[in-house]
Design a protein around this motif. Structure first.
Motif, PDB file in Angstrom:
ATOM      1  N   PHE A   1      -5.561   2.713  -5.566  1.00  0.00           N
ATOM      2  CA  PHE A   1      -6.523   1.679  -5.170  1.00  0.00           C
ATOM      3  C   PHE A   1      -7.366   1.229  -6.349  1.00  0.00           C
ATOM      4  O   PHE A   1      -7.702   0.064  -6.500  1.00  0.00           O
ATOM      5  CB  PHE A   1      -7.463   2.210  -4.075  1.00  0.00           C
ATOM      6  CG  PHE A   1      -6.813   2.341  -2.726  1.00  0.00           C
ATOM      7  CD1 PHE A   1      -6.029   1.315  -2.204  1.00  0.00           C
ATOM      8  CD2 PHE A   1      -7.005   3.472  -1.946  1.00  0.00           C
ATOM      9  CE1 PHE A   1      -5.448   1.427  -0.952  1.00  0.00           C
ATOM     10  CE2 PHE A   1      -6.430   3.593  -0.693  1.00  0.00           C
ATOM     11  CZ  PHE A   1      -5.641   2.564  -0.193  1.00  0.00           C
ATOM     12  N   LEU A   2      -7.750   2.197  -7.187  1.00  0.00           N
ATOM     13  CA  LEU A   2      -8.660   1.879  -8.284  1.00  0.00           C
ATOM     14  C   LEU A   2      -7.960   1.149  -9.416  1.00  0.00           C
ATOM     15  O   LEU A   2      -8.589   0.424 -10.169  1.00  0.00           O
ATOM     16  CB  LEU A   2      -9.308   3.166  -8.816  1.00  0.00           C
ATOM     17  CG  LEU A   2     -10.125   3.986  -7.812  1.00  0.00           C
ATOM     18  CD1 LEU A   2     -10.755   5.190  -8.489  1.00  0.00           C
ATOM     19  CD2 LEU A   2     -11.215   3.141  -7.144  1.00  0.00           C
ATOM     20  N   SER A   3      -6.643   1.332  -9.550  1.00  0.00           N
ATOM     21  CA  SER A   3      -5.983   0.796 -10.742  1.00  0.00           C
ATOM     22  C   SER A   3      -5.042  -0.381 -10.492  1.00  0.00           C
ATOM     23  O   SER A   3      -4.704  -1.089 -11.424  1.00  0.00           O
ATOM     24  CB  SER A   3      -5.211   1.924 -11.446  1.00  0.00           C
ATOM     25  OG  SER A   3      -4.223   2.443 -10.572  1.00  0.00           O
TER      26      SER A   3
ATOM     27  N   LEU B   1      -3.806   8.386  -2.622  1.00  0.00           N
ATOM     28  CA  LEU B   1      -3.837   6.936  -2.861  1.00  0.00           C
ATOM     29  C   LEU B   1      -5.042   6.458  -3.666  1.00  0.00           C
ATOM     30  O   LEU B   1      -5.073   5.305  -4.107  1.00  0.00           O
ATOM     31  CB  LEU B   1      -3.797   6.188  -1.524  1.00  0.00           C
ATOM     32  CG  LEU B   1      -2.451   6.236  -0.792  1.00  0.00           C
ATOM     33  CD1 LEU B   1      -2.590   5.594   0.585  1.00  0.00           C
ATOM     34  CD2 LEU B   1      -1.377   5.500  -1.601  1.00  0.00           C
ATOM     35  N   ARG B   2      -6.034   7.331  -3.851  1.00  0.00           N
ATOM     36  CA  ARG B   2      -7.287   6.876  -4.465  1.00  0.00           C
ATOM     37  C   ARG B   2      -7.052   6.173  -5.812  1.00  0.00           C
ATOM     38  O   ARG B   2      -7.545   5.078  -6.052  1.00  0.00           O
ATOM     39  CB  ARG B   2      -8.228   8.091  -4.649  1.00  0.00           C
ATOM     40  CG  ARG B   2      -9.664   7.703  -4.927  1.00  0.00           C
ATOM     41  CD  ARG B   2     -10.322   7.198  -3.661  1.00  0.00           C
ATOM     42  NE  ARG B   2     -11.678   6.739  -3.876  1.00  0.00           N
ATOM     43  CZ  ARG B   2     -12.448   6.255  -2.916  1.00  0.00           C
ATOM     44  NH1 ARG B   2     -11.994   6.161  -1.680  1.00  0.00           N
ATOM     45  NH2 ARG B   2     -13.654   5.851  -3.171  1.00  0.00           N
ATOM     46  N   GLU B   3      -6.308   6.816  -6.669  1.00  0.00           N
ATOM     47  CA  GLU B   3      -6.080   6.274  -8.002  1.00  0.00           C
ATOM     48  C   GLU B   3      -5.342   4.930  -7.936  1.00  0.00           C
ATOM     49  O   GLU B   3      -5.644   4.003  -8.680  1.00  0.00           O
ATOM     50  CB  GLU B   3      -5.305   7.303  -8.842  1.00  0.00           C
ATOM     51  CG  GLU B   3      -5.046   6.896 -10.290  1.00  0.00           C
ATOM     52  CD  GLU B   3      -6.319   6.519 -11.050  1.00  0.00           C
ATOM     53  OE1 GLU B   3      -7.390   7.102 -10.776  1.00  0.00           O
ATOM     54  OE2 GLU B   3      -6.237   5.621 -11.925  1.00  0.00           O
TER      55      GLU B   3
END
Lengths: 558, 214
Positions: A215-217, A211-213
Motif C-alpha cells: 500500500f505504501l509503495s 499488504l502494508r508495504e
C-alpha cells in the motif's frame, strides 16, 4: 441476407467475452463439486450465518419495501435513459479532471488498462476487489504484459495466494474455512510462521502485515465501482477492510473499470442504494468504509484518475425487454446466500464470474445463450423464489430463468438461429483472448448441436404428455394405468428407477408413486360440494368496485 | 480515447432500447426526515457505534483536551488537519507532539505516506453523522484534512459535534458536498471474509474513538 433500410438501423446484440462461460454444463459441474463435502460444509455454515444477520438488519427498517421499490424504479430509469446518463457522467467526470474511456468488450478494456499502467512506467498495481475486472480476466492479461496485480481484499487475496477461483460475489473465498485459509497463508506468506493461529482476527492481522508495504509503495491502483452518479460524475466504492481506501487514496494513478449499468441518475439516489446494499450483502447496517470521488481533488488522493466504461455484453442484455432487469443487480449476493442450489453446488459449478441465481440469468444473457455451456445455467434453479424475495432491487429472477429456458428450447429447435443467438463481435478489432477463445475450438461442434435435430426423449415425452392432457378421454385412459405405477413403486411408495424415456429423471431422484386415485376421479365425486357451499353462504354476490381514488398514490385530487 | 468505441457502445445501447421503455417516476416513499427527538437520535448513534466496536466518549469544549490527552497516552506523535480547532487539543509534552498538516502544500507541511505510517494517531472533526447506521462522514473540509491522514495512522480520534448528528442516511447525504472526496466511516476497519463472520481490525485504523462534543 439483405435487408431494406428503414431509416432506423437495426443493431444486432453484441455479446460479451471473458470469464462469463460455463465450460462444463452445470449438472456435470455441480455433480463434481458436490463430492467436495468440505466445501459444502463451509458454504452451508457461511450462508446460514449471513442469512440470519441479513434478516435481522432488514427487519429493523420499517421502510425496506419502499426502499426496494425505489431501488428498482431508479434502475429502470437508468436503463431507459442509459445513453444520456452515460454522456452526462462522462461530461461531469471529465470536468473534474478525470479521463473517461469506453470499452466495447473485455479485450478492449484490458488493452486500455494495460496501456494506462504502462504509461506510468510501473510494473506493479494494487487492486480493489471488483467483479468487472474479474469478468474481463484483467489480472491474467496484465501478467502477460509483465505487470503484477496484487489483490488487496482479504478474500481475493486468499483466492490469489491459493491459486484458486472465486466462488461468491461478495466473499470469493467463501468455500474455504479458517483452517484452510491458515494453511494457505503459512505456505504463501514468507513473513508468517507456525505461531499463526486460525482465528479470523489473527488471519486478518497477517493480511494487514503482508499488504502494508504494498500500500505504501505502489503508485498505481485498479478498482471497480459500486455506483457512478451521472449528475455529478461521482464514483463510489463500498468496502470493509480499508484496502479500498488505501488503493483509492495513496497511489498517484487510479484506474476504475465500471460496467455501464452501474450508473444512478442523481447523487440523492445513493441514499436508496447505500441503505439497500450493506444490509443485503454483509448483513450490516452499514459497511465500515464507503469512498466517493469525483475526478481528482488537488492535494488529496490520486491526481491521474481514469474510468473505463465497459459494455462487454451488457447492451445485449439490455436488448431483451424480458431479461434486461438483470442489469439492475447491485452485486449484493443475497440471492446466492439464500439459494438452495448454490448452497449445495457452490459457486464454481456456475463457471462464470457471476455465480448463483443472478449469475444464472446474467451470464447466459451477456454471452448469448448458446455460448459454451451457458444454456445449462437457467436450469440451475428449483424456481423456489427465495432469490426474488431477498433481492434489494426486486429483480424477478425466477421469471427470467423461465424466460431463458424458453429461449434455450427455442434455439435448440431452430426457432432462433444459433448464429444470431451467439453473434460474434464482428465490429471489434480486438480478438477475444480469454475463455471465449479457449472454448472456440469446439464452436463448430456446438453450433451443430444447437441446430434442428432429431427430437430428444424429452421432446417425445412432452409431446406425449401434451397429447394425453389435451383430451379428457385420453387423460382418463392414462389414469387407468395409475395402479400399475403403484405396483412398480413397491412398499416404500417411491419409484427409484424407470427405463427409457423418463430414465433421466430417476437417475437423480425418486418419483413418488402415483396416488391411489387421480385428481380427476376425485373431483368427479366431489364437484357438487362447491355448489352446496356457495348456496349455504347465500349464493354469489356482486363485490363493489374499488374506489379509483385509492389508486392515485400521492396526488391529491381537489 | 477511442471515439469509435464510444459511438459504437452508445449505438448498441440505442439499438437495444428500440422498444423505448418508459420507466415509472420514482416515489420516495421511504423515510427522508426524522421524527425523533435529538436525545434519542444521539443515543441511537452511540448504540450503533458501540455495536461496531468503536469507543464513544461524551465531552464538552472544556473537558475535550483532557480526554484527547488521555486517549493519545503520554507518548504519541499525532497528526491534525490545519483547520482543526486548536483549543480542542492538549498542550504538547516531551512525549506527545502534534503535527499540523496544511492543505496548501507549503514545503514540509505535508507528510509523506511513510511519515504518516510512523504517526501514532490522527485527530479530526467530521461533517455529519447518521445515527441509524452509525456512520460518520468526512468530506475533506479544513477540519478533516485529506483522506490519507485519517486512513494510514492506526488510531483515529474523531470529534462529532452533537449538532451534526442526524437520524437517517438521506438526511446525512443532504449535508455533504457531492463532489468533495467523501469517506463514510462506520466503526473501525473490519472484514467478514472468513466464514462471513465480522472481525475488526484490518487495513484501516484498528482503533476508532468517537468523541460526542456537546
Amino acid at each position: 441476407m439483405s435487408r431494406t433500410a428503414l431509416g432506423m438501423p437495426t443493431i444486432r446484440p453484441v455479446h460479451g467475452q471473458g470469464n462469463l462461460h460455463a465450460d462444463v454444463d452445470f449438472p456435470t459441474a455441480a455433480k463434481e463439486e458436490m463430492a467436495n463435502t468440505q466445501m459444502r460444509a463451509n458454504i452451508r455454515h457461511a450462508t446460514h450465518t449471513i442469512r440470519g444477520k441479513r434478516a435481522r438488519v432488514v427487519e429493523e427498517l420499517p421502510d425496506w419495501q419502499e426502499l426496494r421499490t425505489a431501488g428498482s424504479v431508479l434502475k429502470e430509469q437508468v436503463m431507459a435513459n442509459l445513453p444520456e446518463l452515460l454522456e452526462q457522467f462522462e461530461k461531469n467526470f471529465t470536468a473534474r479532471g478525470g479521463t473517461v474511456h469506453w470499452a466495447r468488450d473485455a479485450a478492449e478494456a484490458n488493452r486500455i488498462v494495460t496501456e494506462l499502467i504502462e504509461a506510468t512506467g510501473s510494473t506493479e498495481v494494487i487492486k480493489v476487489k471488483s467483479m468487472a475486472t474479474a469478468e474481463i480476466d484483467l489480472e491474467r492479461h496484465l501478467a502477460e504484459h509483465g505487470i503484477t496485480a496484487t489483490e488487496t481484499d482479504l478474500a481475493e487475496l486468499i483466492v490469489q495466494l491459493g491459486h484458486d477461483r472465486s466462488s461468491h460475489i461478495l466473499v470469493p473465498a467463501i468455500h474455504k474455512n479458517r483452517h484452510e485459509i491458515r494453511d494457505i497463508f503459512l505456505r504463501e506468506m514468507p513473513e508468517t510462521d507456525d505461531s499463526l493461529t486460525s482465528e479470523p482476527r489473527d488471519l486478518a492481522e497477517a493480511a494487514r502485515a503482508h499488504l502494508r508495504e504494498k500500500f505504501l509503495s505502489t503508485r498505481v491502483a485498479v478498482s471497480g465501482a459500486n455506483f457512478g452518479v451521472a449528475e455529478t460524475g461521482t464514483l463510489t466504492v463500498v468496502e470493509s477492510e480499508g484496502n479500498g481506501r488505501m488503493c483509492l487514496t495513496l497511489p498517484d494513478t487510479l484506474i476504475t473499470v465500471m460496467g455501464i449499468e452501474k450508473l444512478v441518475p442523481t447523487f440523492q439516489d445513493l441514499e436508496v442504494y447505500l441503505q439497500l446494499l450493506p444490509r443485503s450483502s454483509t448483513g450490516e447496517r452499514m459497511n465500515p468504509y464507503t469512498s466517493m470521488w469525483t475526478g481528482s481533488t488537488p492535494g488529496d488522493g490520486p491526481q491521474d484518475v481514469h474510468v473505463v466504461l465497459l459494455d462487454n455484453g451488457r447492451s445485449a442484455v439490455l436488448a431483451d425487454p424480458a431479461g434486461r432487469s438483470a442489469l439492475h443487480c447491485i452485486r449484493c449476493s443475497a440471492c446466492l446466500n439464500v439459494c438452495p442450489v448454490y448452497e449445495q453446488a457452490g459457486g464454481h459449478a456456475y463457471g462464470s464470474t457471476y455465480p448463483g441465481p443472478i449469475g444464472a440469468i446474467l451470464s447466459p444473457q451477456m454471452t448469448g445463450i448458446t455460448a459454451a455451456e451457458n444454456s445449462s445455467l437457467p436450469y440451475a434453479s428449483s424456481l423456489c423464489g427465495a432469490c426474488y424475495d431477498v433481492c434489494p432491487v426486486k429483480i424477478n429472477i425466477p421469471e427470467i430463468l423461465v424466460h431463458l429456458r424458453d429461449e434455450d428450447v427455442r434455439t435448440r429447435h431452430g426457432e432462433r438461429p444459433a448464429t444470431e443467438a451467439q453473434s460474434t463481435d464482428e465490429a471489434s478489432t480486438a480478438a477475444p483472448e480469454t475463455s471465449a477463445q479457449k472454448s472456440s475450438t469446439g464452436l463448430a461442434g456446438r453450433l451443430f448441436r444447437r441446430l434442428p435435430r432429431v427430437p430428444s426423449e424429452m421432446d417425445v415425452m412432452m409431446k406425449g404428455a401434451s397429447t394425453v392432457m389435451s383430451s379428457g378421454r385420453r387423460m382418463a385412459l392414462a389414469e387407468k394405468a395409475l395402479p400399475l405405477g403403484r405396483a412398480v413403486a413397491g412398499r416404500d411408495r417411491a419409484i427409484s428407477w424407470l427405463p427409457g424415456m423418463a430414465g433421466g429423471w430417476t437417475d437423480e431422484r425418486d418419483i413418488p408413486a402415483p396416488p391411489r386415485e387421480s385428481f380427476r376421479n376425485w373431483w368427479a365425486d366431489h364437484a357438487a360440494e362447491t355448489e352446496d357451499r356457495v348456496n349455504q353462504d347465500g349464493g354469489f354476490r356482486d363485490v363493489p368496485a374499488p374506489d379509483r381514488a385509492d389508486d392515485t398514490d400521492e396526488e391529491e385530487t381537489p | 480515447m477511442s471515439i469509435e468505441a464510444k459511438s459504437e457502445v452508445l449505438a448498441r445501447i440505442r439499438g437495444a432500447l428500440q422498444d423505448t421503455p418508459e420507466a415509472p417516476q420514482v416515489r420516495r416513499a421511504y423515510r427522508r426526515t426524522s421524527g425523533r427527538p435529538a436525545a434519542e437520535i444521539r443515543e441511537m448513534f452511540e448504540d450503533r457505534l458501540v455495536d461496531y466496536k468503536a469507543t464513544v466518549h461524551h465531552e464538552n469544549t472544556a473537558t475535550l483536551p483532557e480526554r484527547i490527552a488521555e486517549l493519545l497516552g503520554t507518548s504519541a506523535r499525532y497528526v491534525i488537519p490545519e483547520g482543526l480547532d486548536r483549543s480542542w487539543l492538549p498542550g504538547d509534552t516531551t512525549g506527545r507532539r502534534v503535527l499540523v498538516e496544511s492543505q496548501t502544500e507549503r514545503a514540509g507541511t505535508v507528510l509523506s505516506v511513510r511519515e504518516l505510517n510512523e504517526v501514532d494517531a490522527v485527530v479530526t472533526s467530521s461533517t455529519v453523522s447518521c445515527a441509524e447506521t452509525g456512520t460518520i462522514f468526512l468530506s475533506g473540509r479544513p477540519e478533516e484534512g485529506r483522506r490519507a491522514i485519517s486512513l494510514v495512522p492506526d488510531h483515529h480520534i474523531c470529534v462529532v459535534p452533537a449538532a451534526s448528528i442526524v437520524e437517517l442516511i438521506p438526511e446525512a447525504l443532504d449535508r455533504v458536498e457531492p463532489t468533495a472526496p467523501i469517506t463514510m466511516i462506520s466503526g473501525p476497519s473490519a472484514t467478514s471474509d472468513i466464514e462471513l463472520e465480522r472481525v475488526e481490525g484490518v487495513h484501516g485504523p484498528r482503533r476508532l474513538d468517537v468523541i460526542l462534543l456537546t
